[in-house]
Design a protein around this motif. Structure first.
Motif, PDB file in Angstrom:
ATOM      1  N   LEU A 132       0.825  -1.200   0.000  1.00  0.00           N
ATOM      2  CA  LEU A 132       0.000   0.000   0.000  1.00  0.00           C
ATOM      3  C   LEU A 132       0.859   1.250   0.000  1.00  0.00           C
ATOM      4  O   LEU A 132       0.612   2.202  -0.736  1.00  0.00           O
ATOM      5  N   ASN A 133       1.888   1.230   0.830  1.00  0.00           N
ATOM      6  CA  ASN A 133       2.769   2.394   0.863  1.00  0.00           C
ATOM      7  C   ASN A 133       3.488   2.596  -0.451  1.00  0.00           C
ATOM      8  O   ASN A 133       3.603   3.711  -0.941  1.00  0.00           O
ATOM      9  N   GLU A 135       2.476   1.690  -3.304  1.00  0.00           N
ATOM     10  CA  GLU A 135       1.499   2.102  -4.295  1.00  0.00           C
ATOM     11  C   GLU A 135       1.100   3.556  -4.121  1.00  0.00           C
ATOM     12  O   GLU A 135       0.646   4.208  -5.046  1.00  0.00           O
ATOM     13  N   SER A 136       1.249   4.051  -2.888  1.00  0.00           N
ATOM     14  CA  SER A 136       0.757   5.388  -2.622  1.00  0.00           C
ATOM     15  C   SER A 136       1.822   6.458  -2.708  1.00  0.00           C
ATOM     16  O   SER A 136       1.545   7.621  -2.512  1.00  0.00           O
ATOM     17  N   ARG A 137       3.025   6.050  -2.989  1.00  0.00           N
ATOM     18  CA  ARG A 137       4.072   7.043  -3.096  1.00  0.00           C
ATOM     19  C   ARG A 137       3.774   7.994  -4.233  1.00  0.00           C
ATOM     20  O   ARG A 137       3.045   7.668  -5.163  1.00  0.00           O
ATOM     21  N   VAL A 138       4.385   9.177  -4.155  1.00  0.00           N
ATOM     22  CA  VAL A 138       4.254  10.099  -5.277  1.00  0.00           C
ATOM     23  C   VAL A 138       5.140   9.607  -6.410  1.00  0.00           C
ATOM     24  O   VAL A 138       4.731   9.515  -7.557  1.00  0.00           O
ATOM     25  N   ASN A 139       6.393   9.263  -6.025  1.00  0.00           N
ATOM     26  CA  ASN A 139       7.307   8.701  -7.023  1.00  0.00           C
ATOM     27  C   ASN A 139       7.239   7.204  -6.939  1.00  0.00           C
ATOM     28  O   ASN A 139       7.847   6.590  -6.071  1.00  0.00           O
ATOM     29  N   ARG A 140       6.503   6.589  -7.838  1.00  0.00           N
ATOM     30  CA  ARG A 140       6.366   5.134  -7.734  1.00  0.00           C
ATOM     31  C   ARG A 140       7.373   4.478  -8.640  1.00  0.00           C
ATOM     32  O   ARG A 140       7.478   4.813  -9.801  1.00  0.00           O
ATOM     33  N   ARG A 141       8.080   3.565  -8.070  1.00  0.00           N
ATOM     34  CA  ARG A 141       8.944   2.760  -8.936  1.00  0.00           C
ATOM     35  C   ARG A 141       8.305   1.408  -9.071  1.00  0.00           C
ATOM     36  O   ARG A 141       7.191   1.202  -8.626  1.00  0.00           O
TER      37      ARG A 141
END
Lengths: 429, 429
Positions: A132-133, A135-141
């Motif tokens: 979840l974290n 997925e919720s990042r602004v910068n998703r890798r």
């Protein structure tokens, strides 16, 4: 002048192709890309010690996950329930699979096993939380999927029914992970005993409303027939073995007894093949999909609902679950702006009213003072007039009187003159 | 009680282990493909180009079917986007295709804002997906993806260079969508002119920093064909839905007095190349790029705009919950502050108004006080006048009375004299 663009029209029309287009190749494109990406799968095994969990894993994946260099958890003494994961990379037919096996040594081994499921639940939740974290990042890798896709629960082959621990565990985990119950060490049960045992277990599972993993129906009738057959065999009774024995010239994995060899991959001896085919060859993707679409979404919506519905009463909360938290904040902002506008308008109104009141009062008192002043002025004027009148009258009287006096004086003078004259004339008469 | 001890991994990362037999997970790609095929595919194409460049015809030709629409007029006041969704099927593959057309592009006198509706449309689709992704209860796997996967930019076959409208529009779109520029109606250009035209276009794109979609060369199985196709960009296409008999076959072609342009003849135009690249080889990659690159960029910008930040890029885990809570508190705090400010403002106004009114009241009282004083003065004057009049009156009265007294005496005396005289007179008689 720019006009707003129309969004996609919801109506969908059918069209027939009159020749080769080429998108039938899409599945191949998907195939190609997925092979390049590689696959990942996390399998959890739960059960008391000595039920053959590690052996079964090795049998399933035809590898020595737990070997001399990497001894399995069962080789070690543990005092508490642990949750341990081992990650291996296996390749077959050009396909790469990153397999994570999560073992739970110590489960159910203590005298008091209350809450022994808690570490398991915590592990599953923490993996969901990580996802979840990420997925919720602004910068998703690229987000590695470490969520538990399947949990094999080992039931001891007592032949009677489920133990209270079994029921308790499955009830607590069935809405967090795909639970597949297995009868372990099935080579201690005769086929008839096994049948009865299975029936009993399924009955108890239904009684306690435990939701074990369900095979989805497909559109293919043939497949559906197979699926139904598998469903009738649930829970699967398995036997695992690390040892290869020669039987009738064939090398098979099995367990050697004085009275014969229990073959792992023999469908008449146990359901191992069914398990392997279902778990790995046909339903691995589905297990991942159900984890992603059902269990993870459950976790996520519960987690997010807790954040955004703080202090909101339940009836309102239900309606808000279909909105994203950001949309909800937007809505709250709009509501607040409206509220502020209303408040402002109200305050403005009250203000105006009070000002009007005060002004009115001021006006009234001004009028009152004016009036009084007028009255006094008029009073004064009246008095003045009166005085004037009086004076006039007086003056007139005075003038009159003075004139009279003058006449009288004159008369007196005349009279006295006359008298003088008369006196002088003598006393006549 | 059981305590939790999580994850001791067997080695750092995953270790590779050999398999001693066929496990069967090499069916994973097939499982994935089956799932995708069952679910159906979805692809969205945006066609940008001036009216009359053959966009609709090309779509019909590409997908071998007749899509909606009558040819559009040139008199549109602005740019609008019309989108239509179709369900197509080729062998067992179902495709939901959405074709979006720009209507009125390039027709206006002032084309400054022409790109805006297009950018807005693309952003709207991203926004819709983002909103769905952020919902608390979401159904992403059933979501009808409306994001634009490929943008075919139709270049007018002038043979010289790109128009400035083309450069401006493509520059605005290159970070939002996969742009595939194509030379439309290329049967109007000769082969030598075409080569020069392509070079000019490519160099103009490069010098203006426009990023067009490059066919991916990272996958060995398609690297070769993709890289060779990349060198043929932009594709010069001809579209036609009419069929002409060539030899003993009916082929799609355009018939001229001087010859027939065959659409699917690679010597005549690049139509086949376009179809190969767009549909048969890279459709899935276009979808992936849209999701992994363009959408992520949009999402990142949007979230940053709203003030979301990753707390610490790599080391500390990012907690969505904490961020939402922090955001929410900040947001609530802001709202509170606004409310307070408004209240304060009102309090201030009330104070000011009160002071004003008090001033006015004071003035009023002063005015009336002065009036009152005047009045008092007047009254006093009046009193004095009255008094003086009264004094005069009294004096006059006194005078009068004195005079009358005198008169009376005189009269009496006179009367007695007269009487005496009369008596004397009488006596005489």
């Amino acid at each position: 002048m720019i006009e707003r663009p129309e969004t996609a029209v919801p109506s969908i029309a059918q069209r027939n192709l009159e020749g080769y287009v080429g998108f039938a190749n899409l599945p191949n494109q998907v195939y190609r890309k997925s092979v390049k990406r590689g696959f990942e799968f996390t399998l959890m095994v739960v059960g008391e010690s000595g039920l053959g969990k590690s052996t079964l894993i090795n049998s399933l994946f035809l590898t020595d996950l737990y070997s001399k260099d990497y001894p399995g958890p069962s080789q070690r003494i543990k005092k508490t329930v642990q949750v341990e994961q081992s990650k291996v990379l296996i390749k077959e037919g050009g396909v790469q699979l990153t397999l994570t096996i999560v073992d739970t040594p110590g489960f159910g081994d203590a005298v008091d096993n209350s809450n022994c499921w808690q570490p398991v639940i915590n592990y599953i939740d923490s993996k969901c939380e990580d996802f979840l974290n990420a997925e919720s990042r602004v910068n998703r890798r690229s987000m590695p999927d470490n969520r538990v896709h399947c949990c094999l629960y080992f039931i001891a082959p007592s032949g009677h029914g489920l133990k209270p621990l079994d029921i308790e565990f499955m009830k607590r985990l069935h809405d967090k992970v795909n639970v597949i119950p297995l009868i372990a060490k099935a080579d201690t049960l005769t086929p008839e005993e096994c049948q009865l045992f299975k029936k009993q277990i399924m009955k108890e599972i239904q009684e306690h409303k435990i939701k074990i993993y369900e095979f989805p129906d497909t559109e293919d009738d043939e497949d559906n027939k197979l699926i139904r057959k598998i469903k009738e065999k649930m829970p699967l009774a398995v036997v695992g073995s690390n040892v290869v024995i020669e039987v009738n010239g064939k090398k098979v994995r099995g367990r050697q007894y004085p009275w014969g060899v229990a073959e792992v991959e023999n469908g008449e001896h146990c359901d191992f093949t069914v398990l392997r085919n279902m778990l790995i060859r046909t339903h691995m993707q589905n297990l991942k999909d159900v984890t992603n679409n059902v269990h993870y979404e459950n976790y996520r919506s519960k987690k997010l609902a807790a954040v955004t519905c703080n202090g909101v009463d339940n009836s309102k909360a239900k309606g808000q679950l279909t909105k994203s938290p950001l949309a909800q904040m937007e809505e709250e902002r709009r509501d607040h702006v409206m509220k502020m506008k209303k408040m402002e308008a109200e305050m403005e109104q009250v203000f105006e009213m009070k000002v009007k009141e005060k002004r009115q009062k001021l006006k009234d008192s001004e009028a009152e003072l004016e009036r009084r002043h007028e009255q006094m002025k008029r009073n004064l004027e009246a008095q003045y007039k009166e005085l004037e009148e009086k004076r006039r009258v007086f003056e007139a009287e005075k003038v009159n009187w003075e004139a009279q006096q003058k006449i009288l004086e004159q008369q007196k003078l005349d009279a006295s003159k006359t008298m003088e004259k008369n006196k002088k004339k003598g006393k006549i008469f | 009680m059981a305590s939790t001890e999580i994850a001791r991994q067997a080695g750092e990362g995953a270790r590779a282990v050999p398999l001693s037999g066929h496990v069967g997970f090499d069916s994973m790609p097939d499982q994935l493909v089956n799932k995708s095929v069952n679910h159906g595919f979805c692809f969205n194409i945006l066609c940008i180009g001036e009216t009359g460049l053959g966009k609709s015809t090309l779509m019909d030709t590409l997908f071998n079917t007749k899509f909606e629409g009558d040819p559009n007029q040139h008199n549109q006041p602005g740019v609008t986007l019309k989108s239509n969704t179709y369900e197509l099927q080729e062998s067992n593959v179902r495709l939901k295709l959405t074709v979006v057309n720009t209507v009125g592009f390039g027709d206006q006198i002032n084309k400054d804002e022409s790109y805006k509706p297009i950018v807005d449309f693309i952003d709207t689709q991203f926004e819709a997906y983002l909103q769905e992704e952020l919902k608390i209860k979401r159904t992403l796997h059933n979501y009808h993806d409306s994001r634009i996967h490929a943008c075919l930019y139709f270049i007018a076959p002038t043979g010289h260079s790109l128009k400035s409208l083309d450069l401006v529009t493509m520059k605005k779109l290159d970070s939002k969508v996969n742009i595939i520029p194509i030379i439309a109606k290329s049967d109007a250009i000769s082969k030598s002119e075409l080569a020069k035209f392509k070079i000019k276009i490519t160099s103009e794109l490069v010098s203006n920093g426009v990023q067009i979609y490059q066919f991916p060369t990272d996958d060995e199985s398609v690297a070769e064909i993709n890289s060779s196709m990349n060198s043929h960009l932009p594709f010069a296409v001809v579209g036609s839905t009419e069929e002409v008999k060539i030899g003993n076959k009916m082929v799609k072609a355009r018939q001229y007095p001087w010859g027939t342009v065959q659409v699917e003849n690679e010597n005549h135009c690049d139509f086949v190349k376009l179809r190969e690249m767009l549909i048969r080889v890279n459709m899935e990659d276009l979808r992936e790029q849209t999701h992994a690159r363009h959408y992520e960029l949009y999402r990142r910008c949007k979230l940053e705009e709203m003030g979301f930040k990753d707390t610490d890029p790599d080391s500390k885990p990012f907690s969505l919950q904490e961020t939402y809570e922090a955001k929410r508190n900040e947001f609530m705090g802001e709202l509170q502050k606004k409310e307070e400010e408004m209240r304060q403002m009102f309090v201030q106004r009330v104070k000011e108004k009160e002071a004003e009114l008090k001033e006015a009241e004071k003035e009023l009282h002063e005015k009336f006080d002065s009036l009152k004083k005047l009045h008092q003065d007047e009254k006093k004057k009046l009193e004095e006048k009255k008094k003086s009049l009264d004094d005069e009156l009294n004096m006059f009265k006194q005078k009068k009375t004195a005079a009358e007294l005198l008169l009376n005496q005189a009269q009496q005396a006179g009367a007695s004299t007269t009487l005496k005289r009369d008596k004397e007179r009488k006596n005489f008689f």
